[in-house]
Design an enzyme around this catalytic site. Sequence first.
Site, PDB file in Angstrom:
ATOM      1  N   GLU A  93       8.874  10.780  47.331  1.00  0.00           N
ATOM      2  CA  GLU A  93       8.947   9.693  48.316  1.00  0.00           C
ATOM      3  C   GLU A  93       8.822   8.328  47.649  1.00  0.00           C
ATOM      4  O   GLU A  93       9.295   7.332  48.181  1.00  0.00           O
ATOM      5  CB  GLU A  93       7.842   9.849  49.370  1.00  0.00           C
TER       6      GLU A  93
ATOM      7  N   HIS B   4       9.532  34.734  35.847  1.00  0.00           N
ATOM      8  CA  HIS B   4      10.299  35.934  36.194  1.00  0.00           C
ATOM      9  C   HIS B   4      11.322  35.655  37.290  1.00  0.00           C
ATOM     10  O   HIS B   4      11.885  36.581  37.865  1.00  0.00           O
ATOM     11  CB  HIS B   4       9.347  37.053  36.608  1.00  0.00           C
TER      12      HIS B   4
ATOM     13  N   LYS C 215      14.600  11.551  61.728  1.00  0.00           N
ATOM     14  CA  LYS C 215      13.846  11.353  62.980  1.00  0.00           C
ATOM     15  C   LYS C 215      14.750  10.734  64.043  1.00  0.00           C
ATOM     16  O   LYS C 215      14.732  11.134  65.201  1.00  0.00           O
ATOM     17  CB  LYS C 215      12.645  10.418  62.742  1.00  0.00           C
TER      18      LYS C 215
HETATM   19  O1  PA5 Z   1       3.698   9.218  52.744  1.00  0.00           O
HETATM   20  C1  PA5 Z   1       3.982   9.003  53.915  1.00  0.00           C
HETATM   21  O2  PA5 Z   1       3.825   7.889  54.417  1.00  0.00           O
HETATM   22  C2  PA5 Z   1       4.490  10.092  54.826  1.00  0.00           C
HETATM   23  O3  PA5 Z   1       4.733  11.262  54.157  1.00  0.00           O
HETATM   24  C3  PA5 Z   1       3.484  10.360  55.926  1.00  0.00           C
HETATM   25  O4  PA5 Z   1       2.276  10.742  55.351  1.00  0.00           O
HETATM   26  C4  PA5 Z   1       3.954  11.432  56.890  1.00  0.00           C
HETATM   27  O5  PA5 Z   1       5.223  11.106  57.377  1.00  0.00           O
HETATM   28  C5  PA5 Z   1       3.001  11.564  58.051  1.00  0.00           C
HETATM   29  O6  PA5 Z   1       2.866  10.352  58.707  1.00  0.00           O
HETATM   30  P1  PA5 Z   1       1.696  10.064  59.728  1.00  0.00           P
HETATM   31  O7  PA5 Z   1       0.400  10.171  58.997  1.00  0.00           O
HETATM   32  O8  PA5 Z   1       1.966   8.686  60.211  1.00  0.00           O
HETATM   33  O9  PA5 Z   1       1.781  11.109  60.821  1.00  0.00           O
END
Ligand code: PA5
Length: 442
Positions: free
Chosen positions: A284, A305, A419
């Site tokens: 990310e 393996h 989303k």
């Molecule tokens: O790193 C990030 O920001 C995302 O992976 C969030 O952690 C994930 O989308 C979950 O978001 P939230 O905590 O707002 O539900």
Amino acid sequence: MEQIQVDNKGVLGSISLADIAALDAAGKDSLKKLIDGTGAGNDFLGWVRLAQETPASLLDDINATAAGMRELCDVVVAIGIGGSYLGAKAVIEALGNSFAAYRNEGVQVLFAGQNIGEDYLAELQDYLAGKRFGIIVISKSGTTTEPAIAFRLLKEQLEREVGRDEARKRIVAITDEKRGALRTLANSEGYKTYIIPDNVGGRFSVLTPVGLLPIAVAGFDINALVDGAAKMGEATINGTDTSALTYATTRNALYRAGKKIEILVNYSPKLHFFGEWWKQLYGESEGKDHKGIFPAAVDNTTDLHSMGQWIQEGERIIFETVISVEKTEHELRIPSDESNLDGLNYIAGKRVDEVNKMAELGTRIAHIDGEVPNIRISIPAITPFTLGQLIYFFEAACGISGHILGVNPFNQPGVEAYKKNMFALLEKPGYEKETEAIKARL
Ligand code: PA5
């Protein structure tokens, strides 16, 4: 403090020391940007000094809440996804008994809201039925669909089974201070809440209550975890520990030499979810603007393996980073057998871990010979303290690395695309135009 060791000699068949040194100035500049808050995404640098500045009173409060939940519950479900899930899961799996995932005074911590699996949720509800269970619901935005669905289901189940008043005592919400549906709901129900700091992004949030409360509920020492990260943070910031810098510059030099995939390798099954946490952190943070190393992970020797063939002889676009654990917690020797029908007497009397270490060394040599550059990161043992160090190490290296790459390591605009389509397909109010557009494409 026993330090994390980074050995990058195993990359020298593919790139030179000069290639790595060429990124030294950029690496130092990137670290400075993190420390001074002058780079892209500087609104999200709360993690840089988070552990060092965590007040003892917060840890006391979390430990007390965890103790309270353990008294009321035999199982606690931590609901969250992404950064609101993976850190706690990684630490609990690393520290827990392989067959119970909790220890000491802890209770079982299960996870939900990290998928939309109907069978998963139905089976979880079956498992919880009639058990004394509680819920930690975690969402920074407070609006994420996956955890919201899981929470709605489990909240309804808990209230049905024990009544609304008792349920309220067994639910803790971790979310934004003011914004989001979860904040509204928690305030209206009167749940105990913890705040996720604004300046700490989800994937950097394991050392906030997001990770600390589930880890404490499972019975692990969050003070030592935070201490490990704090010590690593101090040493990284004051320059006495340059391991994050070395890792960041080495992996970027490899990327520039055409190594587009990094495989995080462990030789301890307890570290499987640490690999998952790491994948999110780097994926990310770096995968944007059509750039970035693809983060993959394998569990060895298991995956030798299955994936071993590809790694040894497939396309030469990979490098590997091995997390090597010097010392196991247990000692187990291979027994001698008079008949020796399995032919194993040549290793009788040896520790299982000695065999594992030889598998690790043998693989490292084979992979280097097969032109897979190898970075080795060693930690003395898997403990709360060393995991804290490792968490900070990877976070710092990630920030440095993202800046060297020239991206903003702290945003994640790409995760919105799915989303938007999902909401359009589900006809969520406010998405009417998108619904119309997507339906026209079906
Ligand atoms: O790193 C990030 O920001 C995302 O992976 C969030 O952690 C994930 O989308 C979950 O978001 P939230 O905590 O707002 O539900």
